[in-house]
Design an enzyme around this catalytic site. Sequence first.
Site, PDB file in Angstrom:
ATOM      1  N   PRO A 182      32.936  45.426  30.842  1.00 40.81           N
ATOM      2  CG  PRO A 182      34.975  45.517  32.142  1.00 40.81           C
ATOM      3  CD  PRO A 182      33.722  46.431  31.595  1.00 40.81           C
ATOM      4  CG  ASN A 183      34.752  40.312  32.307  1.00 34.83           C
ATOM      5  OD1 ASN A 183      35.346  39.559  31.721  1.00 34.83           O
ATOM      6  ND2 ASN A 183      35.258  41.116  33.253  1.00 34.83           N
ATOM      7  NE  ARG A 206      31.604  38.521  35.364  1.00 34.03           N
ATOM      8  CZ  ARG A 206      31.409  39.693  35.907  1.00 34.03           C
ATOM      9  NH1 ARG A 206      30.138  40.238  35.177  1.00 34.03           N
ATOM     10  NH2 ARG A 206      32.059  40.133  36.532  1.00 34.03           N
ATOM     11  CE1 TYR A 213      27.569  40.527  38.859  1.00 33.07           C
ATOM     12  CE2 TYR A 213      29.240  38.596  38.439  1.00 33.07           C
ATOM     13  CZ  TYR A 213      28.969  40.047  38.960  1.00 33.07           C
ATOM     14  OH  TYR A 213      29.970  40.707  39.492  1.00 33.07           O
ATOM     15  CG  ASN A 241      26.701  46.949  35.050  1.00 35.37           C
ATOM     16  OD1 ASN A 241      27.712  47.154  35.803  1.00 35.37           O
ATOM     17  ND2 ASN A 241      25.869  45.814  35.236  1.00 35.37           N
ATOM     18  CB  ALA A 263      35.738  45.298  36.622  1.00 30.72           C
ATOM     19  CD  GLU A 303      27.482  53.490  39.787  1.00 27.90           C
ATOM     20  OE1 GLU A 303      27.490  54.908  40.240  1.00 27.90           O
ATOM     21  OE2 GLU A 303      28.139  52.840  40.324  1.00 27.90           O
ATOM     22  CG  HIS A 316      26.703  48.530  40.143  1.00 21.76           C
ATOM     23  ND1 HIS A 316      27.492  48.179  39.346  1.00 21.76           N
ATOM     24  CD2 HIS A 316      26.776  49.673  40.439  1.00 21.76           C
ATOM     25  CE1 HIS A 316      28.410  49.116  39.204  1.00 21.76           C
ATOM     26  NE2 HIS A 316      27.754  50.126  39.829  1.00 21.76           N
ATOM     27  NE  ARG A 324      29.956  40.520  44.452  1.00 19.26           N
ATOM     28  CZ  ARG A 324      30.209  40.532  43.095  1.00 19.26           C
ATOM     29  NH1 ARG A 324      29.644  41.420  42.227  1.00 19.26           N
ATOM     30  NH2 ARG A 324      31.044  39.723  42.349  1.00 19.26           N
TER      31      ARG A 324
END
Length: 150
Positions: free
Chosen positions: A11-12, A19, A24, A75, A78, A99, A101, A108
């Site tokens: 998502p996003n 964003r 990012y 990725n 969330a 995985e 990111h 964070r």
Amino acid sequence: MNDTILILNGPNLNLLGKRQPEIYGHETLADVEARCRAEAEGFGLTIAFHQSNAEHQIIDWIHEYRVGSAGIVINPAAFTHTSVAILDALNACEVPIVECHISNVHKREAFRHHSYVSLAATAVMAGFGTHGYVLAVRHIAHLTARGGAS
Ligand code: DQA
């Protein structure tokens, strides 16, 4: 199929480039896709590249590629921190899973430090920016023995 790497984005990530660019970066998801395709081509591999904001859609794509593909780069965004359903789907996979990111999630907020997906991942990348996707493709090529000495 065994020549294909599935690259999934949660998502996003459709808003990549717009964003929170301070976190990012400025590249779009289409830029990332183009870089992954170019990298894979060098190893004689192809890419299936998808993004969805819906958990069920991500699970359906994992099911499609769980056996017989070269591997999966994911990725989960969330969903990394919330989705037992995506973990279960990945646990049903017989192919390598990276995985990935963009940000260093460990630097964070505390809620980003835990990943359900890591329990199923062959390898985990965080903080390499969008270049992490390219490195993940290279790693899967290496695991397929097409990567030679890379
Ligand atoms: C992310 C990190 C997640 O915590 C976040 O929810 C994202 C993107 C990353 O690529 O750094 O959407 O997966």
